[in-house]
Design an enzyme around this catalytic site. Structure first.
Site, PDB file in Angstrom:
ATOM      1  N   ILE A 308       0.840  -1.204   0.000  1.00  0.00           N
ATOM      2  CA  ILE A 308       0.000   0.000   0.000  1.00  0.00           C
ATOM      3  C   ILE A 308       0.871   1.248   0.000  1.00  0.00           C
ATOM      4  CG2 ILE A 308      -1.731   1.324   1.269  1.00  0.00           C
ATOM      5  CD1 ILE A 308      -2.818  -1.206   0.030  1.00  0.00           C
ATOM      6  N   ILE A 420      -3.914   4.670   7.537  1.00  0.00           N
ATOM      7  CA  ILE A 420      -4.440   3.548   6.752  1.00  0.00           C
ATOM      8  C   ILE A 420      -4.961   2.506   7.736  1.00  0.00           C
ATOM      9  CG2 ILE A 420      -3.973   1.813   5.002  1.00  0.00           C
ATOM     10  CD1 ILE A 420      -3.649   4.723   4.060  1.00  0.00           C
ATOM     11  N   LYS A 424     -11.021  -4.863   9.406  1.00  0.00           N
ATOM     12  CA  LYS A 424     -10.860  -5.785  10.534  1.00  0.00           C
ATOM     13  C   LYS A 424     -10.932  -5.064  11.881  1.00  0.00           C
ATOM     14  CE  LYS A 424      -8.168  -9.147   7.895  1.00  0.00           C
ATOM     15  NZ  LYS A 424      -8.483  -8.537   6.590  1.00  0.00           N
ATOM     16  N   SER A 466      -1.656  -7.577  -2.734  1.00  0.00           N
ATOM     17  CA  SER A 466      -0.796  -7.024  -1.694  1.00  0.00           C
ATOM     18  C   SER A 466       0.016  -8.131  -1.039  1.00  0.00           C
ATOM     19  CB  SER A 466      -1.633  -6.289  -0.639  1.00  0.00           C
ATOM     20  OG  SER A 466      -2.479  -7.200   0.029  1.00  0.00           O
ATOM     21  N   VAL A 470      -4.270 -13.372  -0.454  1.00  0.00           N
ATOM     22  CA  VAL A 470      -4.506 -14.738  -0.914  1.00  0.00           C
ATOM     23  C   VAL A 470      -4.133 -14.954  -2.380  1.00  0.00           C
ATOM     24  CG1 VAL A 470      -6.297 -15.215   0.775  1.00  0.00           C
ATOM     25  CG2 VAL A 470      -6.922 -14.207  -1.421  1.00  0.00           C
ATOM     26  N   GLU A 558      -9.597 -15.262  12.760  1.00  0.00           N
ATOM     27  CA  GLU A 558     -10.129 -14.982  11.432  1.00  0.00           C
ATOM     28  C   GLU A 558     -11.648 -15.047  11.432  1.00  0.00           C
ATOM     29  OE1 GLU A 558      -8.678 -16.052   6.956  1.00  0.00           O
ATOM     30  OE2 GLU A 558      -8.926 -17.738   8.330  1.00  0.00           O
TER      31      GLU A 558
END
Length: 625
Positions: A308, A420, A424, A466, A470, A558
């Site tokens: 990023i 940033i 989450k 990024s 995944v 998660e």
């Protein structure tokens, strides 16, 4: 034989090749003059009038010189005849016509008139000889490639989607280089009903998009090339949804703006990316708004070497800052970014610094030295499973790194600071998300302590490609032959490309008035299982057949799905339909800062109960004990 001629031709110096062509052209001119007279007088030497032969001989030197000059001006000695096409053919014809006209004019001016048919016959023979010389190599090369294509068992049978100029150029390049690219085009698909049933360079146009699956099976297609650079995202997605179920490997041409000099060749083709399946127009921002607060300012990006942060630096560099300062602890990626920016923006005033945002003295020193007006804080630990095992490190780096940067920004009168953040941070189930929620609270509290600095946070979901995301992991697993690991069949995430997310971050910074939490609209959520299966199909494999998918279960901390807003935060629109403002949640700032002191002591003491301590700051944080 062909290979020997080819190697001899390519190993010959260019000057030597030009000299040979000139010598050939001189012979061609002489032969054309002779044959024109010989043909005119019924192929009989006895019938040729001596004074006509004398006139032709007297003008030969002038004719040779003028013809060679014309040929040179029309680049008949500088073209790559190995790849000669219509343009080169036009140049040859034009050169011969001009040369013949000049010969006719010259003979008339000298009053050395020749039979009228001589001039036409001369042009005919000259064109015949010159075209033969220029296209002989091309013809031999095409014949050789055709023989290879028809007899080699290693050619990939290929379907082209699109029958326009781009596809024409692509097929021509494939035909010219079949010995290298190992593709044989067997059919073409196009949606224009006027083209269906016709041929393009001898390849049948067999139908529209609805015929893709049929054609792939009927023609035993192994690869599909999508050759429509102007294809709209929604249409591209529809075509890819059909193609991915054919079992063929897919490649696609980028947009024309990404093609160098609008040249189309097999080398331009790229692998189909998961971004191509988003099926929406790229997110666009108001560049004027970004320019107004970036241009001419000193800008600091922490974590500038990350995925990023580096894209932030690229886009900021293109908006003409007074100076760009990059701060990162990891020198390898930062060094690569420095080289890239110095190459792409040679006039950029760039300063690259190595250091940790945890180091209060280092951060303060940087702010005191450079006095940045704009600060983008992207430095953070973001890997959820790793932070679950090292919760104190998450707090040290994320919370207190943010606190150091935010305080230094206020004390040095920065205009604005943009944090940033992440989705989450909403109802977090992991320490990384909880730490970022505390970072947002730091921003809100600092906005009141330093009213001259506008502090804001920008919250968004996952970005494609990024570090640690995944997609790169799936691609690596597919390249290794599998298995592809997915945590849960029903897990969903929001996705956006890195450039899109960063451009929205920059525009959100333009809206900053202080204390806001900006939320980016990430579009429709995507099932991770669908993403894995699509990537396998786009690579030309069948999920669970060629490449197995293994479900490993949710990792510690998660979520099954991510949220972008807590219900009590509300939602407020901005000028950009993809950027919203969440209503800040009020809290006691004095008590908050007092508690931060205790939190820091616990973090640096590696408190084993750190997760429990964090729940005092973020009551919605729930973790597995």
């Amino acid at each position: 034989m062909y290979k020997k001629l080819r190697n001899l031709y390519h190993n010959m110096p260019k000057t030597m090749r030009v000299m040979l062509l000139i010598m050939y052209d001189i012979c061609a001119i002489l032969m054309s003059e002779f044959l024109a007279l010989w043909t005119r007088f019924e192929f009989s030497f006895d019938k040729i009038e001596p004074f006509f032969a004398e006139r032709a001989m007297r003008y030969t030197l002038i004719n040779v010189i003028t013809t060679l000059i014309v040929f040179a001006l029309l680049k008949l000695y500088s073209s790559l005849w190995e790849y000669a096409s219509v343009r080169e053919m036009f140049n040859v014809i034009a050169a011969c016509v001009i040369s013949a006209c000049m010969q006719t004019l010259g003979l008339i001016l000298f009053q050395w008139n020749m039979p009228r048919s001589y001039y036409i016959l001369y042009l005919f023979y000259l064109m015949l000889f010159v075209v033969f010389s220029r296209f002989l190599y091309r013809a031999l090369r095409t014949m050789k490639n055709s023989i290879v294509a028809n007899h080699s068992g290693f050619m990939n049978r290929t379907m082209i989607i699109g029958a326009g100029d781009t596809a024409f150029s692509l097929i021509k390049d494939i035909n010219n280089n079949s010995w290298r690219v190992r593709n044989k085009v067997v059919c073409v698909i196009d949606s224009d009903p006027r083209k269906i049933g016709n041929k393009i360079l001898g390849i049948p146009i067999v139908g529209n998009d609805s015929k893709i699956a049929w054609a792939a099976e009927h023609y035993d297609v192994q690869e599909i090339f999508i050759a429509i650079p102007s294809l709209a995202p929604a249409k591209k997605k529809a075509i890819l949804d059909i193609c991915k179920n054919t079992g063929c490997k897919l490649r696609i041409l980028p947009s024309m703006t990404q093609l160098v000099n609008d040249e189309v060749s097999v080398s331009n083709l790229r692998e189909v990316e998961i971004e191509d399946l988003l099926g929406r127009e790229p997110v666009r921002t108001n560049l004027d708004e970004v320019m107004q607060y970036i241009s001419g300012k000193v800008v600091l990006v922490t974590g500038g070497g990350g995925s990023i942060g580096s894209e932030l630096c690229r886009q900021i560099a293109s908006h003409k800052p007074k100076q760009l300062i990059i701060l990162d602890i990891y020198e390898n990626t930062t060094y690569d970014l420095e080289r890239e920016l110095n190459h792409d923006y040679p006039n950029l005033n760039l300063e690259v610094l190595i250091g940790s945002v945890r180091n209060t003295h280092r951060v303060n020193s940087i702010f005191e030295t450079y006095k940045p007006a704009i600060v983008f804080h992207a430095a953070a630990h973001k890997h959820v499973p790793l932070m679950e095992d090292s919760p104190n490190e998450a707090i040290k780096n994320n919370v207190f790194g943010t606190l150091n940067v935010a305080r230094a920004a206020g004390e040095n009168n920065a205009e604005r600071m943009v944090l940033i953040s992440t989705d989450k941070a909403v109802n977090p189930t992991n320490i990384m998300g909880a730490s970022k929620r505390i970072c947002e609270m730091v921003i809100q509290a600092m906005n009141k302590q330093y009213p001259d600095t506008n502090y804001v946070a920008v919250r968004f979901g996952n970005v494609l490609g990024s570090n640690g995301s995944v997609v790169p992991i799936f691609k690596k697993q597919i390249a290794e032959g599998g298995p592809v690991t997915v945590t849960d069949k029903n897990i969903i995430r929001f996705f956006m490309t890195i450039p899109e997310a960063v451009s929205l971050v920059l525009q959100a910074g333009a809206y900053a008035k202080g204390g806001e939490i900006f939320v980016l609209d990430m579009g429709e959520p995507v099932k991770i299982d669908d993403m894995a299966r699509n990537l396998i199909k786009l690579s030309g494999y069948e999920p669970d057949v060629d490449i197995p998918i293994v479900y490993t279960g949710l990792r510690p901390g998660e979520k099954m799905y991510e949220e972008c807003l807590r219900e009590e935060e509300g939602l407020q629109k901005t000028q950009n339909d993809l950027i919203f403002i969440g209503k800040p949640i009020e809290f006691d700032e004095d008590k908050f800062f007092e508690s931060l002191v205790k939190l820091k002591e616990a973090a640096y003491a590696d408190d084993p109960d750190m997760k429990k301590l964090v729940t005092e700051f973020v009551p919605t944080y729930h973790f597995e004990k």
